[in-house]
Each structure stands twice: as C-alpha cells, then as structure tokens.
Enzyme design. Sequence first.
Site, PDB file in Angstrom:
ATOM      1  N   ASP A 115       3.457  12.120  51.278  1.00 28.15           N
ATOM      2  CA  ASP A 115       2.812  13.434  51.160  1.00 28.15           C
ATOM      3  C   ASP A 115       1.401  13.413  51.724  1.00 28.15           C
ATOM      4  OD1 ASP A 115       2.315  11.748  49.018  1.00 28.15           O
ATOM      5  OD2 ASP A 115       2.309  13.323  47.493  1.00 28.15           O
TER       6      ASP A 115
ATOM      7  N   ASP B  65      12.167  11.440  59.960  1.00 29.42           N
ATOM      8  CA  ASP B  65      12.690  12.684  60.539  1.00 29.42           C
ATOM      9  C   ASP B  65      11.655  13.793  60.378  1.00 29.42           C
ATOM     10  OD1 ASP B  65      14.641  14.516  61.589  1.00 29.42           O
ATOM     11  OD2 ASP B  65      14.942  15.233  59.541  1.00 29.42           O
TER      12      ASP B  65
ATOM     13  N   LYS C  83       7.137   6.491  49.478  1.00 34.97           N
ATOM     14  CA  LYS C  83       6.864   7.295  48.285  1.00 34.97           C
ATOM     15  C   LYS C  83       7.060   6.354  47.092  1.00 34.97           C
ATOM     16  CE  LYS C  83       6.050  11.231  46.166  1.00 34.97           C
ATOM     17  NZ  LYS C  83       4.757  11.921  46.202  1.00 34.97           N
TER      18      LYS C  83
ATOM     19  N   ASP D 125       8.765  15.380  63.387  1.00 36.43           N
ATOM     20  CA  ASP D 125       8.741  16.796  63.793  1.00 36.43           C
ATOM     21  C   ASP D 125       7.347  17.365  63.584  1.00 36.43           C
ATOM     22  OD1 ASP D 125      11.394  17.035  64.622  1.00 36.43           O
ATOM     23  OD2 ASP D 125      11.662  18.936  63.559  1.00 36.43           O
TER      24      ASP D 125
ATOM     25  N   TYR E  85      20.290   9.342  54.635  1.00 36.87           N
ATOM     26  CA  TYR E  85      21.282   9.811  55.585  1.00 36.87           C
ATOM     27  C   TYR E  85      22.628   9.119  55.421  1.00 36.87           C
ATOM     28  CZ  TYR E  85      18.178  12.524  58.638  1.00 36.87           C
ATOM     29  OH  TYR E  85      17.341  13.458  59.170  1.00 36.87           O
TER      30      TYR E  85
END
Length: 385
Positions: A252, A276, A219, A280, A169
């Site tokens: 993942d 983020d 990751k 959600d 970001y």
Amino acid sequence: MAILQTTRAASDPSFVGQSPIRHSLEVLLKATIVLLPGDGIGPEVIASAHRVLVQVAQSHGHTLEFQEHKIGGIAIDLYGDPLPEETIAACKRSDAVLLGAVGGPKWDDPNAKTRPEAGLLKIRKELGLFANLRPIVTFPELLDSSPLKRSIIEGTDILFFRELTGGLYFGPSGCETLPDGQQRAYSTAVYTTHEVERIVRMAADAARTRRKKLTMVDKANVLEASRLWRRVSAKIMHEQYPDLEYEVVLVDSMAMHLLSRPTSFDVVVTSNMFGDILTDEASMLPGSLGMLPSASIGSSGPGLYEPIHGSAPDIAGKGIANPLATILAAAMLCRHSLGLHAEAEQIERAVRKVLALGHRTADLVPRGQPSIGTEAMTQKVIENL
Ligand code: IPM
Ligand code: MG
C-alpha cells in the site's frame, strides 16, 4: 558458415537487466520465433514488430524463422480453446515467443466456459515463465504526456520483477454454494521457498548490473505468504548480496511512493498479484501504456515477450494503435532470448530517434493534435534503424 542454433539466453541470469553480458560475442545465425497476435490490436502491433525484426535480422545476416499461432479469443472462436495444444507445442519448440494481446468484450461473459485470459495464464505456466520483467523508463520526449509532473517523473528508470506463475493467480480457488443458498468463493495466495528464492535472486542479479538497489514489496503485516517472502528474501540478500542496498516496502505504501518518488527505485521484486497492480500503476509514469514492453522468462526454454497494454478493442482495426511497445518487446526478445545485444540497442535507439523527430501516434498527443498511424510509425522506426 556453420548454422548455430541460438543460445538459450534466458537460462543465464546475467542476461537479465540492461547490461553486460556473457555470450555477447556469439553470433546467432538461426532462430525460430513464434508470433501470437491474439485479439484486438494484437495482430496490428505484431505485424509491426515482425517487420522490424525481419529488417534487423536481414541487416545482420541472421535467419529468423517466424511461425504464427492462435491464442486468446480468436482461438476460442476457432478451436473452443484459448490455448490450443498446437500453439503450446510450437512455443515449446521455439527460441522465443512474441505475443500481441488477448481479450475483448466479445468474450467477456462471466458465465462463459473459458476466457481468453486463461490462454495467457496457461502459456506462462506451460513455459515455466516465473519472472515477468517490466521496465518503466521515461522517455525525455514524452515527459509532458504523463499525467504526473515532469519534476517527479524525470529520470524514472525502474525494472519490475513480477513473480508470474504462483500466488493468488494459481493457488487453490473455488466457489461453493452454502446451505443457506449463499455462494462462497475463494482464491488463495500460495508460495514456496523455492518460488520466492528464484525470483529474488534473478532480481538481485539484475540490480547488480544497474544501480545496486533492490526493493521487495509485500504485505507482511497481514499476509502469511508475504511473511515467507520477507524471510526468504532477507536471508538471500544478507548472505548473497551484501553489496546491494535492500529495502522492503508494504504494497500500500508502494502504491503511494511510486507516484511521489519514482526515481528512488531501481529494481523492484514482488508477487504475482501485487506486480500486476503496481506495474499498471507505474505504466502511467512514462505517459502512455503504448510505450511499455515486458518480458516473461523462466530458468530455461523460450521467453515470452509482449506489450504491457491490452487488446484495446475500441481502436482495433483502425490502424491507429501505437506499435512501439511491441517493437520494444521485440528488442527485449533479441536481448534476453537471442543474446543479440547490439540488435536490441539498435531497435531501442531507432524508437528514441523517431520520438525525438517528433513522430507520435494518437495516444501520445493531446486529443485533436496531429498524429500518425501504426503503419507510418512502423515505417519511421524501420527507416531509423
Ligand atoms: C497482465 C494482464 C494479465 C494478468 C491478464 C490479462 C490475465 O493484466 O499481463 O498484467 O493479470 O497477468
Ligand atoms: Mg495486468
């Protein structure tokens, strides 16, 4: 009686999490809260939470001063800036900030000079809010509103710590035109040791007050920035938190495990972008986005509290938005920024009671079933405080 200013609870890591806390005997007598209603349903849900806070403060003898300021699309319309200086200054002077939502189709033009979301990103940065706490808790009364099976989600109680002022970001980004006329755009995930350390520590402190398990999501099989997260957090956990169970999960697989075994997670810590997306996803576990609050805090200064849901322009102005997420955000504000634990619990209890009594806004019932509006739901919460 002496007028005390609030203790800045956000600076105390022991305030993070759901329990026990120093300062809890201190009485807060006076605090300033900035309300940032923003766009869409923001003004409606902020009005609800405001009423709840006024009621709670009155009944405990606290003096809360409220100031309203502009952020997001409405601020672009009025001042050409999604985060006017005046809003920043007011937030910095306050004890806590309660935000509704920003954004809407009116400001979606990809060629626009600025966007409502830029206001949200900037206020996070300006206030140094590096930790975004997103509790994902299922309400027994709403288990059947989730698209997932009751047997999978029952008992879910996860506290996400999303890093909020770094990573993709905020790293170097840009867009350039190549000699052959193509465009080349990039966004970069950048983290420093310090940025990883402070959020991992905050998350681990919270895990200590809960079920003593920390999951770090990255990751690291692909990204260099993730490999830093992995090294830094392994060291901290090994040296400073040997009493906690610690696991690392690739983002993942986390996306999958969240849906298959959500009850196996306690505290989860991760970078800005992964947080983020995962939060959600996780928000679907309790059934409705309309129920989920979040808190953004830094190492000192005011915290910012908001519902996880967005501005929902499709239902704005209709009086049907679910105010409970914002009311629960107000409870988090009481707990984390004002040190008002009993008051926070009082609000949370009232919300549970209202649900147990069967009151539902439209988002919580199957289409066509009876529901109540924002006003009525707010009134029910206030009656049950
Ligand atoms: C969130 C939102 C914001 C984010 C947007 C509105 C900039 O999705 O708070 O999760 O991406 O952080
Ligand atoms: Mg988001």
